[in-house]
Design a protein around this motif. Structure first.
Motif, PDB file in Angstrom:
ATOM      1  N   LEU A  10      11.764  -6.500  32.967  1.00  0.00           N
ATOM      2  CA  LEU A  10      11.089  -7.599  32.292  1.00  0.00           C
ATOM      3  C   LEU A  10      10.775  -8.663  33.332  1.00  0.00           C
ATOM      4  N   VAL A  11       9.482  -8.962  33.502  1.00  0.00           N
ATOM      5  CA  VAL A  11       9.058  -9.988  34.451  1.00  0.00           C
ATOM      6  C   VAL A  11       8.530 -11.153  33.617  1.00  0.00           C
ATOM      7  N   GLU A  12       9.377 -12.155  33.461  1.00  0.00           N
ATOM      8  CA  GLU A  12       9.100 -13.264  32.535  1.00  0.00           C
ATOM      9  C   GLU A  12       9.811 -14.521  33.020  1.00  0.00           C
ATOM     10  N   ASP A  13       9.069 -15.618  33.154  1.00  0.00           N
ATOM     11  CA  ASP A  13       9.665 -16.853  33.653  1.00  0.00           C
ATOM     12  C   ASP A  13      10.231 -17.750  32.550  1.00  0.00           C
ATOM     13  N   ASP A  14       9.870 -17.513  31.307  1.00  0.00           N
ATOM     14  CA  ASP A  14      10.305 -18.365  30.203  1.00  0.00           C
ATOM     15  C   ASP A  14      11.546 -17.769  29.536  1.00  0.00           C
ATOM     16  N   PRO A  58      17.775   4.135  39.634  1.00  0.00           N
ATOM     17  CA  PRO A  58      16.380   4.532  39.754  1.00  0.00           C
ATOM     18  C   PRO A  58      15.445   3.399  39.331  1.00  0.00           C
ATOM     19  N   LEU A  59      14.181   3.566  39.678  1.00  0.00           N
ATOM     20  CA  LEU A  59      13.177   2.589  39.264  1.00  0.00           C
ATOM     21  C   LEU A  59      13.063   2.594  37.749  1.00  0.00           C
ATOM     22  N   PRO A  60      12.700   1.462  37.152  1.00  0.00           N
ATOM     23  CA  PRO A  60      12.549   1.417  35.693  1.00  0.00           C
ATOM     24  C   PRO A  60      11.408   2.315  35.220  1.00  0.00           C
ATOM     25  N   ASN A  61      11.502   2.759  33.982  1.00  0.00           N
ATOM     26  CA  ASN A  61      10.451   3.594  33.402  1.00  0.00           C
ATOM     27  C   ASN A  61       9.206   2.790  33.100  1.00  0.00           C
ATOM     28  N   LEU A  62       9.402   1.508  32.798  1.00  0.00           N
ATOM     29  CA  LEU A  62       8.241   0.662  32.551  1.00  0.00           C
ATOM     30  C   LEU A  62       8.558  -0.784  32.843  1.00  0.00           C
ATOM     31  N   ILE A  63       7.474  -1.550  32.986  1.00  0.00           N
ATOM     32  CA  ILE A  63       7.559  -2.969  33.276  1.00  0.00           C
ATOM     33  C   ILE A  63       6.879  -3.720  32.139  1.00  0.00           C
ATOM     34  N   LEU A  64       7.576  -4.726  31.606  1.00  0.00           N
ATOM     35  CA  LEU A  64       6.981  -5.673  30.664  1.00  0.00           C
ATOM     36  C   LEU A  64       6.674  -6.923  31.479  1.00  0.00           C
ATOM     37  N   LEU A  65       5.403  -7.299  31.551  1.00  0.00           N
ATOM     38  CA  LEU A  65       4.946  -8.296  32.521  1.00  0.00           C
ATOM     39  C   LEU A  65       4.204  -9.445  31.871  1.00  0.00           C
ATOM     40  N   ASP A  66       4.680 -10.664  32.120  1.00  0.00           N
ATOM     41  CA  ASP A  66       3.957 -11.869  31.721  1.00  0.00           C
ATOM     42  C   ASP A  66       2.831 -12.097  32.725  1.00  0.00           C
ATOM     43  N   ILE A  67       1.748 -12.742  32.290  1.00  0.00           N
ATOM     44  CA  ILE A  67       0.663 -13.057  33.226  1.00  0.00           C
ATOM     45  C   ILE A  67       0.886 -14.418  33.871  1.00  0.00           C
ATOM     46  N   ASN A  68       1.206 -15.424  33.086  1.00  0.00           N
ATOM     47  CA  ASN A  68       1.292 -16.806  33.585  1.00  0.00           C
ATOM     48  C   ASN A  68       2.700 -17.115  34.067  1.00  0.00           C
ATOM     49  N   ILE A  94       1.439  -5.568  29.601  1.00  0.00           N
ATOM     50  CA  ILE A  94       1.254  -7.011  29.763  1.00  0.00           C
ATOM     51  C   ILE A  94       1.718  -7.712  28.496  1.00  0.00           C
ATOM     52  N   MET A  95       2.419  -8.838  28.675  1.00  0.00           N
ATOM     53  CA  MET A  95       2.762  -9.732  27.563  1.00  0.00           C
ATOM     54  C   MET A  95       2.257 -11.110  27.971  1.00  0.00           C
ATOM     55  N   THR A  96       1.449 -11.732  27.122  1.00  0.00           N
ATOM     56  CA  THR A  96       0.894 -13.022  27.497  1.00  0.00           C
ATOM     57  C   THR A  96       0.497 -13.844  26.288  1.00  0.00           C
ATOM     58  N   THR A  97       0.422 -15.146  26.476  1.00  0.00           N
ATOM     59  CA  THR A  97      -0.114 -16.014  25.436  1.00  0.00           C
ATOM     60  C   THR A  97      -1.632 -16.027  25.496  1.00  0.00           C
TER      61      THR A  97
END
Length: 147
Positions: A10-14, A58-68, A94-97
């Motif tokens: 999960l790549v998320e700053d909030d 191992p590397l993750p199977n998937l990435i959940l990624l914020d844009i901002n 991608i997960m984004t507002t």
């Protein structure tokens, strides 16, 4: 993909959005390790094992990624990821507002698997296919069956 237990990055700053993702994953009974990064640079360090950061193995199977995000946003991260021969085939949602066409177009050009507009609920998948198809792809990437 690995025969080992699947995982998600999960790549998320909030903080509140990250908590929301965890809650939504529990709701759909996705109980896999969830690794977290607060921006694209931190995520790349985890994926590559850069000095001072242990590599996810191992590397993750998937990435959940914020844009901002600060430091390196989601589109910059995706560009870097797709240019890395070792990481270029990773699955990314991608997960984004942002519901801007320009963001969707940029993400699609960088081969994302799905695009979710926040607030996150797994019935909001939209990648040009039906929500059910996107949700099924998400679970398949994690090697899980719908409950």
């Amino acid at each position: 993909m690995s025969e080992l237990q699947p995982s998600i990055l999960l790549v998320e700053d909030d903080y509140l959005d990250a908590m929301s993702v965890e809650r939504e994953l529990r709701k759909i009974k996705v109980m896999v390790p969830l690794h977290k990064a607060k921006n694209g640079r931190e995520a790349l360090a985890l994926l590559r094992g850069e000095p001072g950061t242990p590599k996810l193995n191992p590397l993750p199977n998937l990435i959940l990624l914020d844009i901002n995000m600060p430091k390196m946003n989601g589109i910059e991260f995706l560009e870097e990821l797709r240019n890395d021969p070792y990481l270029s085939d990773m699955s990314v949602f991608i997960m984004t507002t942002s519901n801007e066409d320009s963001d969707r177009f940029a993400a699609q050009n960088l081969r994302v698997n799905g695009y979710i507009v926040k607030p996150l609920t797994f019935d909001t998948f939209n990648d040009g296919a039906s929500s059910l198809d996107s949700f099924s792809l998400f679970l398949d990437l994690l090697k899980l069956k719908p409950q």
